[in-house]
Design a protein around this motif. Structure first.
Motif, PDB file in Angstrom:
ATOM      1  N   THR A  53       0.825  -1.209   0.000  1.00 14.68           N
ATOM      2  CA  THR A  53       0.000   0.000   0.000  1.00 14.68           C
ATOM      3  C   THR A  53       0.863   1.265   0.000  1.00 14.68           C
ATOM      4  N   SER A  61       1.627   0.763  -4.810  1.00 17.56           N
ATOM      5  CA  SER A  61       0.319   1.000  -5.414  1.00 17.56           C
ATOM      6  C   SER A  61       0.020   2.502  -5.431  1.00 17.56           C
ATOM      7  N   TYR A  62      -0.828   2.893  -6.371  1.00 13.44           N
ATOM      8  CA  TYR A  62      -1.202   4.296  -6.527  1.00 13.44           C
ATOM      9  C   TYR A  62      -2.576   4.520  -5.925  1.00 13.44           C
ATOM     10  N   HIS A  63      -2.731   5.632  -5.227  1.00  7.07           N
ATOM     11  CA  HIS A  63      -4.016   5.992  -4.610  1.00  7.07           C
ATOM     12  C   HIS A  63      -4.301   7.453  -4.905  1.00  7.07           C
ATOM     13  N   THR A 115      -6.905   9.017  -3.722  1.00  3.36           N
ATOM     14  CA  THR A 115      -7.505   9.627  -2.527  1.00  3.36           C
ATOM     15  C   THR A 115      -7.115   8.837  -1.283  1.00  3.36           C
ATOM     16  N   ARG A 116      -7.338   9.443  -0.131  1.00  4.84           N
ATOM     17  CA  ARG A 116      -7.067   8.765   1.142  1.00  4.84           C
ATOM     18  C   ARG A 116      -7.963   7.534   1.317  1.00  4.84           C
ATOM     19  N   GLY A 144      -9.005   5.643  -0.985  1.00  7.38           N
ATOM     20  CA  GLY A 144      -8.429   4.629  -1.873  1.00  7.38           C
ATOM     21  C   GLY A 144      -7.251   3.931  -1.234  1.00  7.38           C
ATOM     22  N   TRP A 145      -6.463   4.697  -0.472  1.00  2.42           N
ATOM     23  CA  TRP A 145      -5.334   4.113   0.259  1.00  2.42           C
ATOM     24  C   TRP A 145      -5.830   3.094   1.275  1.00  2.42           C
ATOM     25  N   ARG A 191      -8.759   1.566   1.342  1.00  3.61           N
ATOM     26  CA  ARG A 191      -9.402   0.442   0.669  1.00  3.61           C
ATOM     27  C   ARG A 191      -8.360  -0.583   0.211  1.00  3.61           C
ATOM     28  N   THR A 192      -7.277  -0.095  -0.393  1.00  2.62           N
ATOM     29  CA  THR A 192      -6.216  -0.997  -0.838  1.00  2.62           C
ATOM     30  C   THR A 192      -5.617  -1.752   0.341  1.00  2.62           C
ATOM     31  N   GLU A 223      -8.240  -4.332   1.692  1.00  2.11           N
ATOM     32  CA  GLU A 223      -8.436  -5.446   0.756  1.00  2.11           C
ATOM     33  C   GLU A 223      -7.240  -6.384   0.779  1.00  2.11           C
TER      34      GLU A 223
END
Length: 140
Positions: free
Chosen positions: A35, A39-41, A43-44, A46-47, A49-50, A53
């Protein structure tokens, strides 16, 4: 004799829990590395969530490894073998997971897909568990 088998099964259950915990720690550590660095995010959320998951998948795989360790240890107990150095065995499982996940994350060409990955994880868990078993001396 029955108490001896019960004691060995308690060791197997403890080993399965320990192996699961070691695999969870390895998986969550890789989830954090993935994370933060791989990986690219946008938004926060999205960070997060990654991270969640990845961690959920890691925990699921670790639970499967714990089940494999439990079944393998139970079979070994029925065959008159006992587990030794279970702390080390669990740490070896966690170390293998960490290395495998890291290599697959850092070198994506090594990612074989879910079925081969799970087969490898199962085979290594069985191999480590069997390697940590010893035939018990017969009680007369």
């Amino acid at each position: 004799m029955g108490s001896d088998t019960g004691d060995r099964m308690r060791i197997v259950i403890g080993y399965a829990v320990w192996a699961t915990l070691c695999a969870v720690v390895a998986g969550v550590a890789i989830s954090l590395l993935h994370t933060w660095f791989f990986s690219y995010h946008a938004t926060r959320p999205g960070w997060w969530r990654t991270l969640f998951e990845d961690a959920a998948v890691s925990v699921g795989l670790a639970a499967g490894q714990g089940a494999v360790a439990l079944v393998t240890g139970s079979v070994l107990t029925q065959l008159g073998r006992g587990l030794h150095a279970t702390v080390l065995l669990g740490l070896l499982i966690g170390l293998f997971d960490f290395v495998m996940y890291f290599v697959q994350m850092a070198v994506p060409a090594t990612e074989l897909g879910w079925i081969p990955d799970i087969a490898i994880i199962v085979a290594v868990t069985v191999a480590i568990t069997v390697a940590g078993s010893r035939r018990l001396a017969a009680v007369v």
